[in-house]
Design a protein around this motif. Structure first.
Motif, PDB file in Angstrom:
ATOM      1  N   GLY A 147       0.814  -1.220   0.000  1.00 58.81           N
ATOM      2  CA  GLY A 147       0.000   0.000   0.000  1.00 58.81           C
ATOM      3  C   GLY A 147       0.837   1.254   0.000  1.00 58.81           C
TER       4      GLY A 147
ATOM      5  N   GLY B 120       0.762   5.278   5.454  1.00 64.57           N
ATOM      6  CA  GLY B 120       0.095   4.461   6.466  1.00 64.57           C
ATOM      7  C   GLY B 120       0.866   4.325   7.755  1.00 64.57           C
ATOM      8  N   ARG B 145      -6.879   1.104   4.348  1.00 65.35           N
ATOM      9  CA  ARG B 145      -5.997   0.608   3.289  1.00 65.35           C
ATOM     10  C   ARG B 145      -6.835  -0.200   2.304  1.00 65.35           C
ATOM     11  N   VAL B 159      -5.669   0.972   9.198  1.00 64.07           N
ATOM     12  CA  VAL B 159      -4.273   1.088   9.607  1.00 64.07           C
ATOM     13  C   VAL B 159      -4.230   1.158  11.138  1.00 64.07           C
ATOM     14  N   TYR B 164       2.174  -0.162  10.859  1.00 63.43           N
ATOM     15  CA  TYR B 164       2.132  -1.614  10.645  1.00 63.43           C
ATOM     16  C   TYR B 164       3.223  -2.353  11.395  1.00 63.43           C
ATOM     17  N   TYR B 181      -3.355   1.198  -1.729  1.00 61.30           N
ATOM     18  CA  TYR B 181      -3.115   2.592  -1.327  1.00 61.30           C
ATOM     19  C   TYR B 181      -3.855   2.870  -0.030  1.00 61.30           C
ATOM     20  N   PHE B 182      -3.454   3.949   0.624  1.00 55.09           N
ATOM     21  CA  PHE B 182      -4.066   4.342   1.896  1.00 55.09           C
ATOM     22  C   PHE B 182      -4.990   5.535   1.676  1.00 55.09           C
TER      23      PHE B 182
END
Lengths: 186, 314
Positions: A147, B120, B145, B159, B164, B181-182
């Motif tokens: 991501g 994130g 996310r 998130v 993370y 993607y966030f």
């Protein structure tokens, strides 16, 4: 004649009704002015004081400009660094109490500012200010996660440490063998 | 005549209606006759009737047209009245207390989220919690996310507040992922905010700068606004028993500081600034990029804008 003005017989009732209406009306007006806050309608259909109350709350998080007033050397260290836009509080915590102490110390030179405590690596310990030489701080941003934008410097810790031939793989300050926080020199 | 009447009466009851009809006619004639003799009074009554009818019609017409004319007057909404300064006597002769902007032209704030930059890290989340004393288990802002897998499915997760690192979320196999993607979420500060419209006690209001705020002293905690917000931004704060939401850190921005989440973002994915200042970073970014808003079809006109949304993001 008496029949012509016979309605006057009822004026006592009318007077009672009129008096009742006046009492009721003034009571309602009094209750209304008591119940509706004074600042209501100042800016719109809401209590104007509420706006001032919210605006008067004191900020908790410190901004970089406050930190750099005293720690101006850091600004130079970060000038060419990829971390130049990273705020102090990302790695050092908030510093709200530290700022308050510094302001007091500026007024009274006899006071000493408490030293920053080392961080235990737990993000939920909300220390005011901490010294961090912990890989968790670095990896909170730089650990590769699905991501992340492709152009962001993210690493897979294990392979990165193996590639660079790091010795103390499990040591918390392993990152600082090659990098510094303010100017990581990638 | 009477005789014939009698005979008619004796002959059958069928003639009875005729008799009554005649009687009615006979009763009627004296009246019309009287009309000719007492013509003054009778005619006067008719004229006064006609006058009152004319008066009634003219009044009714003027009222109808008058009420139409009233609708032509410019409508004054609370926002416009807030902009126009009160005349001195109405205001008690005092200078109007303005928290931020001058009465003539209030400041307008805007917010831009660049999802192409967000990494994130979750730093905005803990910053917001610290700044606004948000109780654990509730959030004023969060980061989603979106993972688009190669088989066409889309997975959305939140998130963690710590980022993370050492998170308990299952690790996603990057080989199966098409794109990911966030998307940071916060109050959209809608121009036509449904949450504001439904408040039964005027505890939810729009500041002169266009920021949706809550009067916690007056909020009765009915939760209607929590239901009304299409973005799920509101919650009932268990400590104050009042509705609570992201205010774009109104207490910071009115002191020329940035909102806590913007301050805490290490990569500049959140941009806050003034829309009315063409020199602000926000205005420059907005001028240079194409942006989207969330749930545009609902007509809430959010002031929060996004770069790089996909149609799956809601």
């Amino acid at each position: 004649m008496s029949q012509q003005f016979s309605f006057l017989r009822d004026t006592r009732h009318l007077q009672a009704v009129a008096l009742g209406l006046v009492v009721l009306g003034s009571g309602l007006i009094a209750a209304r002015s008591h119940l509706i806050p004074k600042s209501f309608g100042e800016h719109g259909p809401y209590r104007g004081d509420a706006l001032r109350e919210i605006a008067a709350q004191q900020p908790v998080l410190t901004s970089d400009t406050s930190c750099l007033k005293c720690h101006d050397s850091v600004h130079e260290e970060r000038a060419e660094s990829p971390h130049k836009d990273v705020a102090c509080l990302h790695c050092h915590g908030n510093g709200h109490e530290h700022m308050a102490q510094a302001e007091k110390a500026a007024a009274d030179p006899g006071l000493t500012i408490e030293k920053a405590k080392p961080w235990d690596g737990d993000f939920f310990t909300r220390l005011d200010l901490f010294i961090t030489k912990d890989r968790a701080t670095c990896l909170s941003c730089h650990e590769k996660v699905v991501g992340m934008p492709a152009d962001f410097r993210s690493i897979d810790v294990k392979s990165h440490l193996a590639d660079q031939g790091a010795e103390n793989i499990d040591s918390p300050d392993v990152c600082f063998e090659c990098h510094t926080g303010h100017s990581p020199g990638i | 005549m009477n005789k014939s009447h009698d005979s008619a009466g004796a002959s059958g009851c069928g003639s009875r209606p005729a008799t009554t009809g005649l009687n009615i006619l006979n009763q009627g004639t004296p009246c019309s006759g009287g009309g000719s003799c007492g013509g003054v009074s009778c005619g006067g009554e008719q004229r006064s009737n006609a006058d009152s009818r004319r008066q009634f019609l003219s009044r009714a017409t003027s009222m109808v047209f008058g009420s139409f004319a009233l609708t032509l007057l410019p409508m004054e909404s609370p926002e416009t009245t807030a902009e126009t300064p009160l005349p001195a006597p109405l205001n008690g002769g005092a200078v109007p207390a303005q928290p931020v902007a001058s009465a003539a032209k209030p400041v307008l704030y805007g917010f831009l989220v660049d999802t192409e930059k967000c990494i994130g890290s979750g730093k905005c989340l803990s910053a917001c919690r610290t700044e606004n004393h948000v109780p654990d288990g509730y959030s004023r802002t969060w980061v989603e996310r979106y993972i688009h897998f190669k088989d066409g499915t889309v997975q959305v997760d939140l998130v963690p507040e710590t980022g993370y690192h050492e998170s308990t979320l299952p690790i996603v196999d990057a080989a199966l992922v098409d794109k990911a993607y966030f998307v940071p979420k916060l109050c959209n500060q809608c121009v036509d905010a449904p949450c504001n419209q439904v408040c039964p006690v005027h505890a939810s209001f729009t500041s002169p700068e266009g920021v949706e705020l809550i009067d916690t002293d007056h909020c009765i905690g009915c939760g209607y606004c929590v239901q009304a917000c299409p973005y799920g931004m509101r919650y009932i704060n268990p400590e104050t028993n009042s509705a609570d939401k992201c205010t774009w850190c109104y207490h910071r921005i009115t002191k020329n500081e940035e909102p806590a989440c913007v301050e805490a973002c290490p990569v500049g994915a959140r941009v806050f600034g003034r829309l009315d200042d063409p020199e602000s970073e926000l205005s420059k970014r907005l001028g240079a990029t194409r942006t989207q808003v969330l749930k545009e079809h609902l007509g809430t006109h959010p002031k929060l804008q996004y770069i790089g949304l996909s149609k799956e993001v809601v």
